[in-house]
Scaffold this motif. Structure first.
Motif, PDB file in Angstrom:
ATOM      1  N   THR A 163       1.863   0.364   6.981  1.00 41.41           N
ATOM      2  CA  THR A 163       2.127   0.835   5.630  1.00 41.41           C
ATOM      3  C   THR A 163       0.932   1.642   5.136  1.00 41.41           C
ATOM      4  O   THR A 163      -0.208   1.207   5.290  1.00 41.41           O
ATOM      5  CB  THR A 163       2.374  -0.354   4.676  1.00 41.41           C
ATOM      6  OG1 THR A 163       3.416  -1.159   5.227  1.00 41.41           O
ATOM      7  CG2 THR A 163       2.774   0.109   3.297  1.00 41.41           C
TER       8      THR A 163
ATOM      9  N   ASP B 243      -1.899  -7.312   3.147  1.00 34.18           N
ATOM     10  CA  ASP B 243      -1.206  -6.411   2.233  1.00 34.18           C
ATOM     11  C   ASP B 243      -1.769  -6.656   0.842  1.00 34.18           C
ATOM     12  O   ASP B 243      -1.565  -7.726   0.273  1.00 34.18           O
ATOM     13  CB  ASP B 243       0.298  -6.660   2.247  1.00 34.18           C
ATOM     14  CG  ASP B 243       1.074  -5.605   1.478  1.00 34.18           C
ATOM     15  OD1 ASP B 243       0.573  -5.146   0.417  1.00 34.18           O
ATOM     16  OD2 ASP B 243       2.164  -5.239   1.915  1.00 34.18           O
ATOM     17  N   PRO B 244      -2.493  -5.667   0.306  1.00 32.45           N
ATOM     18  CA  PRO B 244      -3.095  -5.856  -1.005  1.00 32.45           C
ATOM     19  C   PRO B 244      -2.079  -6.018  -2.133  1.00 32.45           C
ATOM     20  O   PRO B 244      -2.435  -6.446  -3.222  1.00 32.45           O
ATOM     21  CB  PRO B 244      -3.933  -4.591  -1.196  1.00 32.45           C
ATOM     22  CG  PRO B 244      -3.417  -3.604  -0.216  1.00 32.45           C
ATOM     23  CD  PRO B 244      -2.799  -4.373   0.893  1.00 32.45           C
ATOM     24  N   HIS B 245      -0.818  -5.707  -1.866  1.00 32.03           N
ATOM     25  CA  HIS B 245       0.215  -5.784  -2.898  1.00 32.03           C
ATOM     26  C   HIS B 245       1.167  -6.968  -2.723  1.00 32.03           C
ATOM     27  O   HIS B 245       1.984  -7.242  -3.604  1.00 32.03           O
ATOM     28  CB  HIS B 245       1.014  -4.482  -2.937  1.00 32.03           C
ATOM     29  CG  HIS B 245       0.128  -3.284  -3.097  1.00 32.03           C
ATOM     30  ND1 HIS B 245      -0.471  -2.957  -4.289  1.00 32.03           N
ATOM     31  CD2 HIS B 245      -0.297  -2.365  -2.197  1.00 32.03           C
ATOM     32  CE1 HIS B 245      -1.216  -1.880  -4.129  1.00 32.03           C
ATOM     33  NE2 HIS B 245      -1.129  -1.502  -2.869  1.00 32.03           N
ATOM     34  N   VAL B 246       1.086  -7.641  -1.577  1.00 25.81           N
ATOM     35  CA  VAL B 246       1.966  -8.785  -1.300  1.00 25.81           C
ATOM     36  C   VAL B 246       1.104  -9.949  -0.806  1.00 25.81           C
ATOM     37  O   VAL B 246       0.860 -10.092   0.392  1.00 25.81           O
ATOM     38  CB  VAL B 246       3.044  -8.432  -0.242  1.00 25.81           C
ATOM     39  CG1 VAL B 246       3.961  -9.619   0.005  1.00 25.81           C
ATOM     40  CG2 VAL B 246       3.837  -7.213  -0.663  1.00 25.81           C
ATOM     41  N   PRO B 247       0.603 -10.770  -1.722  1.00 26.42           N
ATOM     42  CA  PRO B 247      -0.278 -11.867  -1.313  1.00 26.42           C
ATOM     43  C   PRO B 247       0.417 -12.956  -0.499  1.00 26.42           C
ATOM     44  O   PRO B 247      -0.216 -13.638   0.289  1.00 26.42           O
ATOM     45  CB  PRO B 247      -0.805 -12.425  -2.635  1.00 26.42           C
ATOM     46  CG  PRO B 247       0.159 -11.961  -3.669  1.00 26.42           C
ATOM     47  CD  PRO B 247       0.766 -10.687  -3.160  1.00 26.42           C
TER      48      PRO B 247
ATOM     49  N   HIS C 278      -1.005   2.150   2.598  1.00 22.12           N
ATOM     50  CA  HIS C 278      -1.605   1.758   1.330  1.00 22.12           C
ATOM     51  C   HIS C 278      -2.888   2.547   1.098  1.00 22.12           C
ATOM     52  O   HIS C 278      -3.676   2.760   2.018  1.00 22.12           O
ATOM     53  CB  HIS C 278      -1.932   0.266   1.312  1.00 22.12           C
ATOM     54  CG  HIS C 278      -0.742  -0.620   1.236  1.00 22.12           C
ATOM     55  ND1 HIS C 278       0.279  -0.435   0.334  1.00 22.12           N
ATOM     56  CD2 HIS C 278      -0.408  -1.713   1.971  1.00 22.12           C
ATOM     57  CE1 HIS C 278       1.191  -1.382   0.501  1.00 22.12           C
ATOM     58  NE2 HIS C 278       0.798  -2.161   1.490  1.00 22.12           N
ATOM     59  N   ARG C 279      -3.114   2.953  -0.122  1.00 19.28           N
ATOM     60  CA  ARG C 279      -4.318   3.706  -0.498  1.00 19.28           C
ATOM     61  C   ARG C 279      -5.589   2.935  -0.123  1.00 19.28           C
ATOM     62  O   ARG C 279      -6.599   3.526   0.231  1.00 19.28           O
ATOM     63  CB  ARG C 279      -4.300   3.988  -1.990  1.00 19.28           C
ATOM     64  CG  ARG C 279      -5.497   4.790  -2.464  1.00 19.28           C
ATOM     65  CD  ARG C 279      -5.375   5.141  -3.895  1.00 19.28           C
ATOM     66  NE  ARG C 279      -4.145   5.908  -4.054  1.00 19.28           N
ATOM     67  CZ  ARG C 279      -3.698   6.373  -5.189  1.00 19.28           C
ATOM     68  NH1 ARG C 279      -4.373   6.157  -6.291  1.00 19.28           N
ATOM     69  NH2 ARG C 279      -2.580   7.057  -5.261  1.00 19.28           N
ATOM     70  N   GLU C 280      -5.540   1.616  -0.192  1.00 19.16           N
ATOM     71  CA  GLU C 280      -6.706   0.795   0.139  1.00 19.16           C
ATOM     72  C   GLU C 280      -7.171   1.038   1.579  1.00 19.16           C
ATOM     73  O   GLU C 280      -8.358   0.950   1.875  1.00 19.16           O
ATOM     74  CB  GLU C 280      -6.395  -0.689  -0.062  1.00 19.16           C
ATOM     75  CG  GLU C 280      -6.236  -1.089  -1.521  1.00 19.16           C
ATOM     76  CD  GLU C 280      -4.842  -0.825  -2.089  1.00 19.16           C
ATOM     77  OE1 GLU C 280      -4.589  -1.249  -3.224  1.00 19.16           O
ATOM     78  OE2 GLU C 280      -3.995  -0.202  -1.411  1.00 19.16           O
TER      79      GLU C 280
ATOM     80  N   SER D  28      -1.432 -13.188   2.904  1.00 19.07           N
ATOM     81  CA  SER D  28      -2.263 -12.062   3.301  1.00 19.07           C
ATOM     82  C   SER D  28      -3.685 -12.531   3.603  1.00 19.07           C
ATOM     83  O   SER D  28      -4.241 -13.358   2.876  1.00 19.07           O
ATOM     84  CB  SER D  28      -2.280 -11.024   2.173  1.00 19.07           C
ATOM     85  OG  SER D  28      -3.063  -9.912   2.519  1.00 19.07           O
TER      86      SER D  28
END
Length: 86
Positions: free
Chosen positions: A52, A18-22, A54-56, A38
């Motif tokens: 999820t 998850d690029p937003h939750v390390p 995510h744009r990534e 992550s």
């Protein structure tokens, strides 16, 4: 985190990206997965499940992966041969 906990309850070894939750912080209901960090997306696992949007992940090239990818959000555009929409 319910999906992670459910899979672990069935004996799976679960990692996450998850690029937003390390790191998963301890909350009221996620005790079993708190503290996990992550990891990079790779095909060094048995399956990748995207839960999820995510744009990534939209721009990530999954096409060279040799493992199944289950896309629960229809976000993957560069799909591997073993792609499954869920």
């Amino acid at each position: 985190y319910a999906i992670m906990e459910s899979l672990e309850g069935r004996g799976a070894i679960v990692t996450y990206n998850d690029p937003h939750v390390p790191e998963i912080r301890r909350g009221r209901t996620n005790h079993a997965v708190s503290g996990k960090t992550s990891v990079e997306v790779s095909d060094d696992v048995d399956v990748v499940v995207i839960c999820t949007a995510h744009r990534e992940y939209l721009n990530h090239d999954f096409s060279k992966m040799r493992i199944p990818l289950v896309d629960c959000r229809d976000i993957v555009k560069q799909r591997p041969a073993l792609y499954y929409a869920a």
